[in-house]
Design a protein around this motif. Structure first.
Motif, short mmCIF file in Angstrom:
data_model
loop_
_atom_site.label_atom_id
_atom_site.label_comp_id
_atom_site.label_asym_id
_atom_site.label_seq_id
_atom_site.Cartn_x
_atom_site.Cartn_y
_atom_site.Cartn_z
N MET A 22 27.18 -29.26 49.76
CA MET A 22 26.17 -30.07 50.44
C MET A 22 24.81 -30.11 49.73
O MET A 22 24.06 -31.06 49.92
CB MET A 22 25.99 -29.57 51.87
N ASP A 23 24.50 -29.10 48.93
CA ASP A 23 23.17 -29.03 48.33
C ASP A 23 23.09 -29.60 46.92
O ASP A 23 22.01 -29.61 46.32
CB ASP A 23 22.67 -27.58 48.32
N ASN A 24 24.20 -30.04 46.37
CA ASN A 24 24.22 -30.65 45.04
C ASN A 24 24.49 -32.14 45.19
O ASN A 24 25.50 -32.54 45.76
CB ASN A 24 25.30 -30.01 44.16
N ALA A 25 23.59 -32.94 44.65
CA ALA A 25 23.65 -34.38 44.86
C ALA A 25 24.93 -35.03 44.32
O ALA A 25 25.34 -36.08 44.82
CB ALA A 25 22.44 -35.05 44.22
N VAL A 26 25.57 -34.44 43.33
CA VAL A 26 26.74 -35.09 42.72
C VAL A 26 28.08 -34.59 43.26
O VAL A 26 29.09 -35.25 43.08
CB VAL A 26 26.73 -34.93 41.19
N VAL A 27 28.10 -33.45 43.94
CA VAL A 27 29.37 -32.86 44.33
C VAL A 27 30.11 -33.73 45.35
O VAL A 27 31.29 -34.03 45.18
CB VAL A 27 29.19 -31.41 44.87
N PHE A 28 29.44 -34.13 46.42
CA PHE A 28 30.12 -34.91 47.45
C PHE A 28 30.64 -36.25 46.91
O PHE A 28 31.80 -36.60 47.15
CB PHE A 28 29.22 -35.11 48.67
N PRO A 29 29.83 -36.99 46.13
CA PRO A 29 30.38 -38.24 45.56
C PRO A 29 31.56 -37.99 44.61
O PRO A 29 32.51 -38.78 44.59
CB PRO A 29 29.19 -38.85 44.80
N ILE A 30 31.53 -36.93 43.85
CA ILE A 30 32.66 -36.60 42.97
C ILE A 30 33.89 -36.28 43.80
O ILE A 30 35.01 -36.71 43.48
CB ILE A 30 32.31 -35.45 42.01
N LEU A 31 33.70 -35.55 44.91
CA LEU A 31 34.83 -35.26 45.80
C LEU A 31 35.39 -36.55 46.40
O LEU A 31 36.62 -36.69 46.54
CB LEU A 31 34.40 -34.31 46.92
N GLU A 32 34.52 -37.47 46.77
CA GLU A 32 34.97 -38.76 47.31
C GLU A 32 35.83 -39.50 46.29
O GLU A 32 36.89 -40.03 46.62
CB GLU A 32 33.78 -39.64 47.71
N MET A 33 35.37 -39.53 45.04
CA MET A 33 36.14 -40.21 43.99
C MET A 33 37.47 -39.51 43.75
O MET A 33 38.50 -40.17 43.60
CB MET A 33 35.32 -40.28 42.71
N ALA A 34 37.45 -38.19 43.72
CA ALA A 34 38.69 -37.43 43.51
C ALA A 34 39.67 -37.68 44.66
O ALA A 34 40.87 -37.85 44.44
CB ALA A 34 38.38 -35.94 43.37
N HIS A 35 39.14 -37.70 45.88
CA HIS A 35 39.99 -37.92 47.05
C HIS A 35 40.64 -39.31 46.99
O HIS A 35 41.82 -39.47 47.28
CB HIS A 35 39.17 -37.74 48.33
#
Length: 165
Positions: A22-35
């Motif tokens: 939640m605290d890293n700006a790129v992690v959630f979008p990368i997870l969305e793309m991976a998902h």
């Protein structure tokens, strides 16, 4: 909300992994793309296999189509990892969400359907028939697979819109 679920949510929200997601700006979008990539691999591969089992492209040997199952497993692994990270990252959103709960139920049912296919249907496909004959049972399992995975996709899209107050 019951106290056990509250405790689980609080524990996950205070974890290092939650803060990483939640605290890293790129992690959630990368997870969305991976998902999305994992889901595309999973559903795309299963769709090829399931449609072959219901009689589409009968000239393609079943053994060739079964090679797609590897891609389905890789896609499922990607989705399992990214999905767990979504839940750890935002447990208060996912663990109380009806659409998420129904999505998990559909995934569980799809898993049971897959186990049934592997244990009961697949051995019958390769028993003595060359080329393999595909019976009604295989078609039912294939249509059920398609319906369950489509449900998973739809319910996943509902998650942001089924917010709990």
């Amino acid at each position: 909300m019951n106290t056990f679920l509250s405790t689980v949510i609080e524990t996950l929200q205070s974890s290092q992994l939650n803060h990483f997601v939640m605290d890293n700006a790129v992690v959630f979008p990368i997870l969305e793309m991976a998902h999305f990539l994992g889901l595309s691999m999973l559903f795309g591969a299963l769709l090829v296999v399931d449609l072959r089992l219901v009689g589409v492209a009968k000239k393609i040997p079943l053994n060739n189509v079964e090679l797609f199952l590897r891609f389905a497993l890789i896609g499922f692994a990607i989705n399992l990892i990214s999905g767990v990270l979504f839940v750890v990252g935002d447990p208060g959103r996912y663990l109380v969400n009806l659409a998420f709960g129904l999505k998990m139920l559909a995934i569980g049912l799809a898993g049971v359907n897959t186990i049934y296919f592997v244990k009961r249907v697949k051995p019958q496909l390769h028993k003595t028939h060359q080329p393999p004959t595909i019976g009604k049972e295989a078609a039912v399992v294939a249509w059920l697979s398609i319906a369950l995975w489509m449900s998973v996709i739809v319910l996943g899209r509902f998650i942001p819109y089924v917010e709990t107050p």
